[in-house]
Write a protein that holds these residues in place. Structure first.
Motif, PDB file in Angstrom:
ATOM      1  N   ALA A 196       0.554  13.356  -2.235  1.00  0.00           N
ATOM      2  CA  ALA A 196       0.350  11.887  -1.292  1.00  0.00           C
ATOM      3  C   ALA A 196       0.549  12.273  -0.270  1.00  0.00           C
ATOM      4  N   THR A 197      -0.207  11.005   0.778  1.00  0.00           N
ATOM      5  CA  THR A 197       0.109  11.019   2.076  1.00  0.00           C
ATOM      6  C   THR A 197       1.431  10.197   2.562  1.00  0.00           C
ATOM      7  N   PRO A 198       1.844  10.472   3.160  1.00  0.00           N
ATOM      8  CA  PRO A 198       2.833   9.487   4.092  1.00  0.00           C
ATOM      9  C   PRO A 198       2.773   8.344   5.058  1.00  0.00           C
ATOM     10  N   VAL A 199       2.764   7.416   4.781  1.00  0.00           N
ATOM     11  CA  VAL A 199       2.614   5.882   5.366  1.00  0.00           C
ATOM     12  C   VAL A 199       3.743   6.238   6.807  1.00  0.00           C
ATOM     13  N   THR A 200       2.917   6.496   7.799  1.00  0.00           N
ATOM     14  CA  THR A 200       3.748   5.852   8.730  1.00  0.00           C
ATOM     15  C   THR A 200       3.692   4.860  10.152  1.00  0.00           C
ATOM     16  N   ARG A 201       5.343   3.835  10.506  1.00  0.00           N
ATOM     17  CA  ARG A 201       4.766   2.511  10.797  1.00  0.00           C
ATOM     18  C   ARG A 201       4.220   2.946  11.740  1.00  0.00           C
ATOM     19  N   GLY A 202       3.293   1.883  12.249  1.00  0.00           N
ATOM     20  CA  GLY A 202       3.190   2.003  13.345  1.00  0.00           C
ATOM     21  C   GLY A 202       1.478   3.068  13.245  1.00  0.00           C
ATOM     22  N   GLY A 203       0.893   3.713  12.351  1.00  0.00           N
ATOM     23  CA  GLY A 203      -0.379   4.252  12.741  1.00  0.00           C
ATOM     24  C   GLY A 203      -1.174   3.918  12.200  1.00  0.00           C
ATOM     25  N   ALA A 204      -2.327   4.963  12.189  1.00  0.00           N
ATOM     26  CA  ALA A 204      -3.518   3.710  11.666  1.00  0.00           C
ATOM     27  C   ALA A 204      -3.785   3.991  10.306  1.00  0.00           C
ATOM     28  N   LEU A 205      -3.417   3.955   9.721  1.00  0.00           N
ATOM     29  CA  LEU A 205      -3.018   4.158   8.791  1.00  0.00           C
ATOM     30  C   LEU A 205      -2.025   3.120   7.488  1.00  0.00           C
ATOM     31  N   ALA A 206      -1.504   2.544   8.190  1.00  0.00           N
ATOM     32  CA  ALA A 206      -0.394   1.561   8.212  1.00  0.00           C
ATOM     33  C   ALA A 206      -1.430   0.277   8.295  1.00  0.00           C
ATOM     34  N   HIS A 207      -1.756  -0.036   9.259  1.00  0.00           N
ATOM     35  CA  HIS A 207      -2.522  -0.841   9.981  1.00  0.00           C
ATOM     36  C   HIS A 207      -4.259  -1.054   9.390  1.00  0.00           C
ATOM     37  N   ALA A 208      -4.460  -0.413   8.634  1.00  0.00           N
ATOM     38  CA  ALA A 208      -5.572  -0.354   7.539  1.00  0.00           C
ATOM     39  C   ALA A 208      -4.811  -0.815   6.864  1.00  0.00           C
ATOM     40  N   LEU A 209      -3.853  -0.603   5.997  1.00  0.00           N
ATOM     41  CA  LEU A 209      -3.551  -1.847   4.511  1.00  0.00           C
ATOM     42  C   LEU A 209      -3.252  -3.075   4.895  1.00  0.00           C
ATOM     43  N   LEU A 210      -2.044  -2.561   5.748  1.00  0.00           N
ATOM     44  CA  LEU A 210      -1.575  -4.673   6.154  1.00  0.00           C
ATOM     45  C   LEU A 210      -2.194  -5.270   7.326  1.00  0.00           C
ATOM     46  N   SER A 211      -3.620  -4.213   7.578  1.00  0.00           N
ATOM     47  CA  SER A 211      -4.806  -5.634   8.281  1.00  0.00           C
ATOM     48  C   SER A 211      -4.041  -6.565   8.040  1.00  0.00           C
ATOM     49  N   GLU A 261       8.048  -7.726  -4.829  1.00  0.00           N
ATOM     50  CA  GLU A 261       7.515  -7.259  -4.109  1.00  0.00           C
ATOM     51  C   GLU A 261       8.039  -6.010  -3.905  1.00  0.00           C
ATOM     52  N   PRO A 262       6.738  -4.858  -3.207  1.00  0.00           N
ATOM     53  CA  PRO A 262       7.220  -3.464  -3.713  1.00  0.00           C
ATOM     54  C   PRO A 262       7.793  -3.375  -1.593  1.00  0.00           C
ATOM     55  N   GLY A 263       7.221  -3.774  -0.624  1.00  0.00           N
ATOM     56  CA  GLY A 263       8.277  -3.338   0.626  1.00  0.00           C
ATOM     57  C   GLY A 263       6.618  -2.943   1.037  1.00  0.00           C
ATOM     58  N   PHE A 264       7.245  -2.234   2.123  1.00  0.00           N
ATOM     59  CA  PHE A 264       5.974  -1.194   3.060  1.00  0.00           C
ATOM     60  C   PHE A 264       6.239  -0.081   2.303  1.00  0.00           C
TER      61      PHE A 264
END
Length: 634
Positions: free
Chosen positions: A159-174, A114-117
């Protein structure tokens, strides 16, 4: 006309309800971006006629299933990550979307745990768009134009940072199915926020209002690996509608397949790296540089499809300033081949240290290979021993390609040895051949991957190599190996390659002194006098006192155990080396001595006075040696 028909035949099946996209004419203007006003209008072909009596819904479903089947097989047709990403872009553009961008984790994760967030994403492939490719030269786009008029690249964006709670994180984890968004409409706020996180405000501004966007996570077997962005240009430009529910379901299925394919490619790459590292760890990091010979090596792994091989090389220092040169090849390409190679190399080192003749070494290797398992593990090997004092080389061959011997005048020849059978066959006799190797000559040992390719038989490759070595101007073993590698054709290699080049310089006879001494009580005194006289002749009087003491101690020990004449050798190179040999197999070991002990201090004296010392067991006894640095010239 033939090229046009071929291009249309290679396109994936059209998605039902859409007109098949065909490449724009070559005279059409090139597009600087999907949103550019100068983007070429994609020409369309009439939809295929419906089958008589067939329902439109069934026809549409059959076409969509055919597209999914073809796309799934193509996505999973490769194990290499770059090829997998190219296939993903080709099945999606232009059939399902006008552009596709694949973002993967940065750095690429270890998919076995598991690579984590996901902390960062990076563009690894894009087709049909330049969005997100900030700071890249436009000329690169022209060189990488695909057959659809689209452009593709790998590792193209920052590289694009992934902010926790952001739209990018939502799209990845939804876990919910993605909803397509049309830019410029009230419902596209989240999608526009996601695009700004990925490409910045300037990147989003390049997408015209009415562009349809679909963001889909790429999930592996244990975690999300990245994000897939699909783009359709506004309907008024392309003539096809925005993404609907059927398109979304189709894209979601292909994103699932793409995620698993990327996961498989990462696992395969990791397994290949582990296997390659295993093989490299079994090869020597550096070779010993013995006096009188210069040695260089090269190892080139084969292409990834060939897995790992069993090629190895080695050089083992021997008493008398000799050196054993070994090159071998275990047949097959697998982890088993690499493991067998490691065992055979270890056995060859042990046998070489016993100072056995080359044909005896191959005989014992053959026995060892038969003990490794119920299945026969065949290997080929060339074993050579170079003596810089006698200026000769003794070689034996076990089914291996012949080495190349270079004479001092520059002529090169293939050494015709009795190749015998490969190691592991059993019951085969091996023969040693002695050849002169005067100073200025060289020897090149190699595996068959150097001379045998898919398009060139091994006999032709051997002649090409011999001619290349004879015609080239090289001065060092490194240059010799480099010239040999120049015969390789461009492209991937189906087999790994091991090279071992040795340039023979020899040791002048005036720098060598050798005696046979009878094992008598007066022999240590005579050995001291011989050593002192030789050192005076060489102008090494500064080393005389310590050398006489150490020679006396070693000869005394040898006389106590020997039944045959004792050998004493002094060799002057960049160091002074002394060797004392006898026929007793018992190796001396330093031991602690008490104040009243009268024996056991000889090796302590040698260890204290010499820079280096050691003992080597031979097939006929042993040799104890020590070395000293030469005094600096006045």
């Amino acid at each position: 006309m033939r090229d046009q028909l071929k291009t249309e035949a290679e396109q994936p099946p059209a998605v039902p309800g859409q007109r098949r996209q065909v490449p724009a004419p070559t005279s059409a203007p090139t597009a600087s971006s999907p949103a550019s006003p100068s983007a070429p209008a994609l020409t369309t072909a009439p939809a295929p006629a419906k089958r008589a009596g067939a329902r439109p819904e069934r026809t549409e479903m059959a076409d969509r299933l055919a597209y999914l089947d073809s796309a799934t097989r193509r996505i999973n047709s490769a194990l290499d990550l770059a090829a997998t990403l190219r296939n993903i872009g080709r099945v999606l553009v232009p059939t399902l979307a006008d552009a596709a961008v694949v973002h993967l984790r940065d750095p690429l994760p270890n998919v076995e745990r598991e690579p984590g967030f996901p902390e960062e994403l990076r563009i690894h492939h894009s087709t049909g768009t330049r969005i997100g490719r900030r700071g890249r030269p436009s000329g690169l786009d022209d060189r990488r134009r695909s057959r659809y008029g689209a452009r593709s690249t790998a590792d193209g964006g920052p590289a694009t940072p992934v902010t926790r709670g952001g739209a990018l994180a939502h799209a990845l984890l939804s876990r919910r199915p993605a909803e397509p968004a049309v830019l410029g409409t009230p419902s596209a706020e989240r999608a526009e926020t996601l695009l700004r996180e990925l490409y910045g405000t300037r990147g989003v501004a390049r997408l015209a209002a009415g562009t349809s966007v679909l963001a889909l996570p790429l999930r592996g077997r244990k975690a999300v690996l990245g994000l897939l962005i699909l783009i359709r240009r506004p309907p008024e430009r392309t003539g096809r509608p925005v993404f609907d529910a059927a398109d979304t379901a189709t894209a979601a299925h292909l994103a699932t397949q793409a995620g698993l394919a990327v996961d498989t490619a990462l696992r395969y790459a990791r397994e290949w790296e582990i296997a390659n590292e295993l093989q490299r760890s079994m090869l020597p990091l550096r070779l010993p540089q013995s006096h009188g010979v210069r040695i260089a090596q090269r190892y080139l792994p084969g292409e990834r499809g060939a897995q790992v091989g069993g090629d190895w090389y080695d050089a083992v220092p021997l008493p008398g300033n000799r050196v054993a040169l070994i090159v071998g090849d275990v047949m097959g390409h697998s982890l088993t081949s690499a493991a067998i190679m490691g065992q055979l190399r270890t056995s060859a080192q042990t046998l070489a240290a016993l100072d056995l003749p080359p044909h005896e070494v191959l005989y014992h290797l053959d026995e060892q290979a038969q003990r490794l398992g119920r299945e026969q593990h065949l290997a080929t090997c060339v074993y050579a021993v170079y003596d810089p004092i006698a200026n000769r080389v003794v070689m034996a061959n076990a089914g291996h390609v012949p080495p190349v011997l270079v004479r001092p005048d520059g002529t090169a020849e293939l050494v015709e040895l009795d190749s015998g059978a490969p190691i592991g066959v059993g019951g085969v006799d091996f023969n040693s051949v002695e050849l002169p190797a005067p100073p200025g000559s060289a020897l090149l040992l190699f595996t068959d991957g150097l001379v045998e390719t898919r398009t060139r038989p091994i006999s032709d490759g051997l002649e090409v190599l011999r001619a290349r070595i004879a015609a080239a101007r090289w001065q060092s073993p490194e240059q010799l190996c480099q010239e040999a590698l120049r015969i390789l054709p461009p492209g991937d290699r189906g087999d790994d390659i091991a090279l071992l080049g040795a340039c023979f310089d020899g040791i002048p006879a005036g720098d060598v002194a050798h005696w046979y001494l009878q094992p008598r009580n007066e022999t240590p005194g005579r050995a001291r006098r011989l050593a002192a006289h030789t050192l005076r002749r060489w102008g090494l009087d500064e080393l005389s006192e310590g050398t006489e003491l150490m020679v006396s101690e070693l000869v005394t020990n040898a006389v106590q155990h020997a039944t045959r004449p004792v050998t004493l050798s002094l060799v002057r190179t960049t160091r002074l080396r002394c060797e004392v040999g006898d026929d007793s197999p018992l190796l001396p070991r330093p031991r602690r001595t008490g104040p009243e002990d009268e024996r056991g201090r000889g090796l302590q004296i040698v260890a204290r006075c010499a820079d280096r010392w050691g003992a080597t067991r031979l097939g006929t006894g042993k040799v104890v040696w020590f070395e000293q640095r030469l005094p600096a010239p006045m």
